[in-house]
Design a protein around this motif. Structure first.
Motif, PDB file in Angstrom:
ATOM      1  N   LYS A 373       0.594  -1.399   0.025  1.00  0.00           N
ATOM      2  CA  LYS A 373      -0.083  -0.176   0.028  1.00  0.00           C
ATOM      3  C   LYS A 373       0.891   1.288  -0.045  1.00  0.00           C
ATOM      4  CE  LYS A 373      -4.076   2.265   2.505  1.00  0.00           C
ATOM      5  NZ  LYS A 373      -4.968   1.945   3.452  1.00  0.00           N
ATOM      6  N   HIS A 374       1.730   1.344   0.980  1.00  0.00           N
ATOM      7  CA  HIS A 374       2.468   2.218   1.044  1.00  0.00           C
ATOM      8  C   HIS A 374       4.166   2.335   0.506  1.00  0.00           C
ATOM      9  CE1 HIS A 374      -0.744   3.694   3.399  1.00  0.00           C
ATOM     10  NE2 HIS A 374      -0.454   2.982   4.332  1.00  0.00           N
ATOM     11  N   THR A 375       3.900   2.743  -0.886  1.00  0.00           N
ATOM     12  CA  THR A 375       5.444   2.360  -1.457  1.00  0.00           C
ATOM     13  C   THR A 375       5.780   3.633  -2.175  1.00  0.00           C
ATOM     14  OG1 THR A 375       4.524   0.251  -1.790  1.00  0.00           O
ATOM     15  CG2 THR A 375       6.371   0.811  -3.486  1.00  0.00           C
ATOM     16  N   ALA A 376       7.416   3.978  -2.451  1.00  0.00           N
ATOM     17  CA  ALA A 376       7.831   4.907  -3.154  1.00  0.00           C
ATOM     18  C   ALA A 376       9.214   4.397  -3.531  1.00  0.00           C
ATOM     19  CB  ALA A 376       7.670   6.242  -2.508  1.00  0.00           C
ATOM     20  N   LEU A 377       9.474   5.073  -4.913  1.00  0.00           N
ATOM     21  CA  LEU A 377      11.226   5.042  -5.055  1.00  0.00           C
ATOM     22  C   LEU A 377      11.709   6.047  -4.380  1.00  0.00           C
ATOM     23  CD1 LEU A 377      10.994   4.688  -9.017  1.00  0.00           C
ATOM     24  CD2 LEU A 377      10.878   2.931  -7.357  1.00  0.00           C
ATOM     25  N   ILE A 378      13.029   5.964  -4.263  1.00  0.00           N
ATOM     26  CA  ILE A 378      13.813   6.949  -3.555  1.00  0.00           C
ATOM     27  C   ILE A 378      14.478   7.809  -4.253  1.00  0.00           C
ATOM     28  CG2 ILE A 378      15.786   7.223  -1.662  1.00  0.00           C
ATOM     29  CD1 ILE A 378      15.073   4.415  -0.891  1.00  0.00           C
ATOM     30  N   THR A 379      14.581   9.149  -3.972  1.00  0.00           N
ATOM     31  CA  THR A 379      15.380  10.042  -4.914  1.00  0.00           C
ATOM     32  C   THR A 379      16.871   9.928  -4.632  1.00  0.00           C
ATOM     33  OG1 THR A 379      14.990  12.324  -5.638  1.00  0.00           O
ATOM     34  CG2 THR A 379      15.222  12.027  -3.393  1.00  0.00           C
ATOM     35  N   VAL A 380      17.752  10.688  -5.537  1.00  0.00           N
ATOM     36  CA  VAL A 380      19.197  11.038  -5.321  1.00  0.00           C
ATOM     37  C   VAL A 380      18.945  12.301  -5.446  1.00  0.00           C
ATOM     38  CG1 VAL A 380      20.003   8.646  -5.859  1.00  0.00           C
ATOM     39  CG2 VAL A 380      19.698  10.312  -7.523  1.00  0.00           C
ATOM     40  N   TYR A 381      19.923  13.114  -4.882  1.00  0.00           N
ATOM     41  CA  TYR A 381      20.020  14.463  -5.208  1.00  0.00           C
ATOM     42  C   TYR A 381      21.358  14.661  -6.173  1.00  0.00           C
ATOM     43  CZ  TYR A 381      17.879  14.658  -0.386  1.00  0.00           C
ATOM     44  OH  TYR A 381      17.053  14.570   0.436  1.00  0.00           O
ATOM     45  N   ASN A 382      20.986  15.112  -7.441  1.00  0.00           N
ATOM     46  CA  ASN A 382      22.046  15.214  -8.446  1.00  0.00           C
ATOM     47  C   ASN A 382      22.424  16.669  -8.121  1.00  0.00           C
ATOM     48  OD1 ASN A 382      21.968  12.955 -10.361  1.00  0.00           O
ATOM     49  ND2 ASN A 382      19.639  13.505 -10.284  1.00  0.00           N
ATOM     50  N   THR A 383      23.710  16.792  -7.898  1.00  0.00           N
ATOM     51  CA  THR A 383      24.388  17.925  -7.441  1.00  0.00           C
ATOM     52  C   THR A 383      25.294  18.951  -8.669  1.00  0.00           C
ATOM     53  OG1 THR A 383      26.291  17.044  -6.562  1.00  0.00           O
ATOM     54  CG2 THR A 383      24.683  17.353  -4.964  1.00  0.00           C
ATOM     55  N   PHE A 384      25.229  20.328  -8.646  1.00  0.00           N
ATOM     56  CA  PHE A 384      26.384  20.843  -9.290  1.00  0.00           C
ATOM     57  C   PHE A 384      27.551  20.293  -9.420  1.00  0.00           C
ATOM     58  CE2 PHE A 384      22.846  23.933  -9.062  1.00  0.00           C
ATOM     59  CZ  PHE A 384      22.717  24.348 -10.280  1.00  0.00           C
ATOM     60  N   LYS A 385      27.963  20.072 -10.355  1.00  0.00           N
ATOM     61  CA  LYS A 385      29.444  19.463 -10.495  1.00  0.00           C
ATOM     62  C   LYS A 385      30.611  20.713 -11.146  1.00  0.00           C
ATOM     63  CE  LYS A 385      28.544  15.167  -9.263  1.00  0.00           C
ATOM     64  NZ  LYS A 385      27.001  15.167  -9.058  1.00  0.00           N
ATOM     65  N   PHE A 386      31.650  20.523 -10.602  1.00  0.00           N
ATOM     66  CA  PHE A 386      32.334  21.726 -10.973  1.00  0.00           C
ATOM     67  C   PHE A 386      32.423  22.187 -12.609  1.00  0.00           C
ATOM     68  CE2 PHE A 386      36.583  23.835 -12.255  1.00  0.00           C
ATOM     69  CZ  PHE A 386      36.365  24.995 -11.661  1.00  0.00           C
ATOM     70  N   LYS A 387      32.881  21.098 -13.280  1.00  0.00           N
ATOM     71  CA  LYS A 387      32.702  21.440 -14.666  1.00  0.00           C
ATOM     72  C   LYS A 387      31.654  21.640 -15.294  1.00  0.00           C
ATOM     73  CE  LYS A 387      36.975  18.580 -15.790  1.00  0.00           C
ATOM     74  NZ  LYS A 387      37.485  17.431 -16.535  1.00  0.00           N
ATOM     75  N   ALA A 388      30.624  21.240 -14.995  1.00  0.00           N
ATOM     76  CA  ALA A 388      29.130  21.387 -15.355  1.00  0.00           C
ATOM     77  C   ALA A 388      28.909  22.892 -15.118  1.00  0.00           C
ATOM     78  CB  ALA A 388      28.369  20.605 -15.085  1.00  0.00           C
ATOM     79  N   SER A 389      28.940  23.183 -13.747  1.00  0.00           N
ATOM     80  CA  SER A 389      28.872  24.501 -13.244  1.00  0.00           C
ATOM     81  C   SER A 389      29.619  25.756 -14.058  1.00  0.00           C
ATOM     82  CB  SER A 389      29.311  24.732 -11.653  1.00  0.00           C
ATOM     83  OG  SER A 389      28.431  23.773 -11.021  1.00  0.00           O
ATOM     84  N   VAL A 390      30.770  25.464 -14.481  1.00  0.00           N
ATOM     85  CA  VAL A 390      31.476  26.395 -15.254  1.00  0.00           C
ATOM     86  C   VAL A 390      30.868  26.688 -16.545  1.00  0.00           C
ATOM     87  CG1 VAL A 390      33.736  26.521 -16.453  1.00  0.00           C
ATOM     88  CG2 VAL A 390      33.834  25.866 -14.209  1.00  0.00           C
ATOM     89  N   ARG A 391      30.351  25.240 -17.020  1.00  0.00           N
ATOM     90  CA  ARG A 391      29.651  25.722 -18.429  1.00  0.00           C
ATOM     91  C   ARG A 391      28.284  26.537 -18.188  1.00  0.00           C
ATOM     92  NH1 ARG A 391      32.026  24.183 -22.757  1.00  0.00           N
ATOM     93  NH2 ARG A 391      33.528  22.318 -22.431  1.00  0.00           N
TER      94      ARG A 391
END
Length: 1006
Positions: A373-391
């Protein structure tokens, strides 16, 4: 006093970490605050957990907004109110078409509603609703009708940033979120620079003319109380599968004893019953019965659907799990350490990692959501990575791509950069680690006793399963422990390979892919292991594993189980991989092990290889109890929050050893080994589960290599790219054919020894085109000409061009250049519609086309364009034909010699030396198709970098260690290939074409 506080989980808006928010509140004399992140409850449980440390009373709620436009704030009076808010928010997060209204459509029980004051807006407030007055609204309030209704007014001082830097960061995040230049960011998309926390007394001073607002706000907060138990996180998972604890235990006991006949037949030794009784008692005592039963129910469904699965993790250390068919590893046979799985000191339920084929997992997930009855998937926090943040920030500041490339590569002097580039670097470092967006955990599913919304809101990702807004660590903090339902392509390969064997060998009896006992004794499998000929086989095919198998020359199950864990990074880092190989290969070296360690770990000659070895050494050598030993293991695996408690355990380890008179140098060395690999090693049962799957794939590779490689190609391989698996099939005598209109399907198929690549591997070929071809062929038979195909299949000139260029119409015996000419004349560029079936076919005009020969060379370049690799030997595409005769098979006789050899690059592994310098390991194929392994130390890696896919001239010294041959590279140069003949004047030269005849480009290597 603060009813509207944000953390950085107000994604791309807030800039304060949750604990930092509490610290700021404590510094400013704030005793109560309401956390109301924007459209999320990600930080709520963490704020409650941490609040005692800062002596701040937490109140929970949500700031409901459309983009940056605040509509209203909901604040929970109690836990029920928090659940109601979560349910309400989840409606909008599940249905992205719903817009948050100006006010809730329903009255939410146990909640307060606060509306931001807006001039001229008419508010009709319910008893639980209030109007929030920000400091900037105070002057207007004096002339508003609300000045006479102060009982409905509260202080609304928003907190989103700590300081000016936080506000600047906020603006950058808003620009990223709006995909715009910072200079063009609309003011409506920003918060106010005033949205910082003021000292409590200063805030009261701001509202001193309106003391009733202060009183109302404090009364509202006093009426709120939220509590979650973090001190004693008793499992909050579904408590019973049946009616109650007694019936659950009766079912577990029955299933366990019923499983004995299936697993052991009539050969049931007394120690089996002893182990069962021991485990059942601990499982019952710890309250983990339902955890076992829920896993059993999931897998019972999987077996009913004939799904392949592998139960692994420390759960494979349990005989109960083995008898319930959760795992396929016999813990008695392997003498598995049950205390790694469950011990009386353990608070959280044990781990089961259940792997399914990637094709089956969604159905399993759907079954879980329907069954519990009480079911959910778990999230993950996708964080800012340095190289992606630079872009991202580079775009916000309007930097050109060339400048962003320089910054992401890190090859710059920060002091010589212009102001904008310096800001990009500064703020990229600052936001590194900020949550960017919510993703889905690889396999974690929560099955809770209470509704999931009791703990937080859920969102609906494209997969269509409700997902929490908090992650695994927060879930465990509150006592919600995940069920791991994972997917892997290895199982998909095995299942599909069995099906392919069935259709390609129709007269053969059905395969029993679960006959592991027979596989363990099979000489062909032993040969593959000893000689590291396991390309395509689960977990044993990577270059590192291939080299380890070669060094160990392992050919038995227990040896493979150990190898599966020895290969993990920590063992190699500790230097114990080499010690293990030495002791495995040379029995006389086993005497070097410390007597205590040799006694604790006789199977691995005193070398720590498995996770339970950490527990054993800590317990028997370091004098820690089992609970402390398991705390040590969890701390090193990154699953333990309290660094302080972990350090206490470490100190106790050293103190106990000192008390026992053990030499400090020995103790420090053993601790170094523990510390270096505990977080990376496998539990022995986990390795054993992997080894079982390895044996299944090795059996198929040994007896049905072409069928197995076909399945591997269809499941998008494993460690390597599709090209290498096509090559491996060719090396086993397979004839590789490009996709064919009359023979191919979406996936790759095999007929005898001929493998037809699937249409799905053709880049830019649309799925609807594939569906039309297959449907027409199934309903009305094979195609007999290009005209017949065009008549029957509605198709654009671009799509038929792909098929012609890959030579899919070769059955017509007409050159593909001529076919392309015909297609252009006969197919219009108008919108394609399905043909209407008529009694008579439309008369087509026959055009005469000029003779336009195409060559095998052009075919190769078309294949590279459309498949990503040529079907001929790539060495035949070299600009200068090779004269070297040296091959990989010659190297074992050239130890210590410098050689020059050519290799086609397969894969590279980048790593760093102990002093942080970059080095590489390379894997190549020689002209005969055999592997060349290379080592590129930092000076060579820097001077002669890899330059992408292609054939390289390798110069270096041949090194042999434990019969494993590598080349220590001193020079590396990519060789030029011929100019693309499709666009080259050279291709018209008959002499050039004669030198590269079709015979020269035959598919077989050599």
């Amino acid at each position: 006093m603060y009813l509207n506080c944000h953390t950085y989980y107000s994604l791309r808006y807030g800039t304060i970490k949750p604990e930092q928010l509490l610290a700021i509140a404590s510094e400013n004399g704030v005793q109560t605050l309401a956390l109301t992140d924007i459209n999320t409850t990600s930080a709520c449980l963490d704020i409650v957990r941490l609040s005692k440390k800062y002596k701040v009373k937490p109140v929970l709620g949500v700031d409901f907004r459309n983009n940056a436009q605040q509509e209203f704030i909901l604040i929970a009076k109690n836990n029920q109110g928090f659940q109601n808010i979560n349910e309400y928010l989840s409606k909008f997060l599940h249905n992205h078409d719903l817009k948050i209204p100006e006010r809730p459509e329903e009255t939410l029980a146990d909640c307060f509603v606060i509306y931001p004051y807006q001039k001229g807006k008419d508010f009709k407030l319910k008893p639980n609703e209030f109007l929030g007055i920000a400091p900037k609204d105070l002057n207007q309030l004096k002339f508003s009708k609300w000045n006479t209704h102060r009982e409905k007014l509260v202080v609304l001082k928003t907190v989103s940033f700590q300081n000016k830097k936080g506000f600047n960061t906020h603006r950058l995040l808003r620009a990223i979120d709006n995909n715009t230049l910072l200079s063009k960011l609309p003011k409506a998309e920003e918060g106010s620079s005033e949205d910082i926390m003021l000292p409590y007394n200063e805030l009261c001073e701001r509202y001193s003319e309106f003391p009733s607002l202060i009183n109302n706000t404090e009364d509202l907060l006093d009426n709120c109380s939220i509590s979650f138990d973090f001190e004693n996180p008793i499992p909050k998972n579904q408590r019973f599968l049946t009616k109650n604890a007694n019936s659950d235990y009766e079912l577990l006991e029955k299933l366990t004893y019923d499983g004995i006949a299936y697993r052991y037949g009539n050969d049931v030794k007394p120690k089996i019953y002893q182990r069962i009784e021991k485990e059942l008692n601990i499982i019952k005592q710890k309250g983990f019965v339902s955890y076992f039963l829920i896993n059993w129910k999931i897998l019972e469904y999987a077996r009913s659907k004939d799904y392949y699965y592998v139960g692994r993790g420390s759960g494979a250390n349990s005989i109960i799990a083995y008898l319930l068919r959760i795992t396929d590893v016999d813990p008695i046979e392997l003498d598995l350490y049950f205390e790694r799985f469950i011990n009386l000191f353990r608070q959280n339920p044990p781990d089961f990692d259940i792997d399914f084929s990637w094709k089956d997992r969604d159905d399993i997930t759907e079954f879980i959501f329907k069954s519990f009855k009480h079911t959910a998937l778990i999230t993950v926090y996708n964080t800012f990575k340095f190289k992606a943040s630079v872009r991202e920030l580079g775009k916000v500041f309007g930097l050109p791509k060339s400048e962003m490339d320089i910054l992401t590569r890190g090859k710059y002097n920060i002091h010589k950069l212009d102001r904008l580039s310096q800001l990009v670097i500064k703020y990229s470092k600052y936001i590194q680690g900020f949550p960017n967006y919510l993703g889905i955990h690889a396999g974690g599913i929560l099955i809770s006793e209470k509704p999931i919304h009791y703990y937080g809101a859920t969102f609906m990702p494209p997969k269509g399963f409700a997902t929490t807004q908090f992650d695994m660590v927060v879930a465990e903090d509150i006592g919600l422990y995940k069920f791991d339902i994972l997917s892997q392509r290895g199982l998909g390969k095995i299942k599909e390979a069995v099906e392919i064997v069935s259709y390609n060998h129709p007269n053969q009896p059905a395969l029993d892919i679960h006959d592991i006992k027979r596989f363990k004794q099979d000489e062909r499998i032993k040969y593959l292991l000893r000689n590291a000929k396991a390309i395509g086989c689960f977990y044993v095919e990577s270059p590192a594993m291939r080299m380890l198998l070669k060094k160990l020359q392992v050919d038995n199950y227990l040896g493979l189980v150990a190898a599966s864990s020895v290969i993990r990074p920590g063992v190699a880092k500790s230097g114990m991989m080499r010690q293990y190989i030495l002791r495995y290969r040379y029995p006389e070296r086993r005497k070097e092990a410390h007597p205590v360690l040799a006694e604790i770990m006789p199977e691995t000659y005193g070398v720590m290889v498995y996770q339970e070895d950490v527990i054993k050494v800590a317990h028997h050598f370091g004098g820690l109890d089992l609970g402390e030993s398991d705390m040590l293991r969890r701390g090193m695996s990154g699953k333990f929050r309290s660094r302080e408690e972990f350090l206490k355990v470490k100190q106790k380890f050293f103190d106990n050893c000192k008390k026992d008179g053990k030499p400090f140098d020995l103790v420090a060395d053993i601790w170094r080994q523990i510390e270096s690999f505990a977080g990376y090693a496998f539990a022995k049962g986990h390795s054993a589960s992997y080894a079982v799957e390895s044996y299944q794939s090795l059996f198929l590779k040994a007896y049905y290599p072409l069928e197995y490689m076909t399945a591997t190609i269809n499941n998008f391989g494993g460690f390597y790219s599709t090209e290498l698996y096509v090559h491996e099939a060719r090396m086993h005598g397979g004839k590789i054919e490009a996709p064919c209109i009359n023979q191919s399907y979406t996936q790759t198929i095999i007929k005898g020894k001929t493998i037809y690549l699937g249409f799905m591997f053709l880049q830019s070929l649309e799925s609807k085109t594939i569906e039309r071809i297959l449907s027409e062929r199934q309903n009305y038979g094979l195609f007999n000409s290009l005209d017949d195909f065009i008549e029957r299949v509605p198709i654009s000139i671009e799509q038929i061009g792909i098929l012609i260029k890959i030579n899919a119409f070769r059955f017509t015996k007409i050159n593909k250049r001529e076919l392309l000419w015909e297609a252009h004349l006969k197919i219009s560029k108008t919108v394609i519609q399905d043909h209407i079936v008529t009694l008579f076919r439309t008369e087509r005009i026959n055009y005469s086309t000029p003779e336009l020969p195409s060559t095998a060379l052009e075919n190769a370049f078309d294949e590279i364009e459309l498949l990503g690799f040529p079907l001929c030997n790539p060495f035949h595409l070299l600009e200068k034909e090779s004269t070297t005769k040296l091959r990989a098979k010659h190297l074992n006789k050239l130890e210590g010699k410098y050689v020059k050899i050519e290799g086609y690059l397969v894969t590279t592994k980048n790593t760093k030396t102990s002093n942080g310098k970059l080095m590489h390991f390379g894997t190549f194929l020689d002209r005969n198709g055999d592997f060349i392994d290379t080592v590129h130390f930092p000076p060579v890696a820097s001077k002669y970098p890899f330059r992408g896919k292609g054939i390289y001239e390798i110069i270096g010294k041949v090194m042999i260690e434990f019969d494993c041959v590598t080349i220590e590279v001193s020079k590396l140069e990519r060789l030029a290939i011929i100019e693309d003949p499709r666009y080259s004047i050279k291709s018209l030269n008959p002499t050039f074409q004669r030198k590269r005849s079709f015979k020269d480009l035959k598919a077989n290597y050599g």
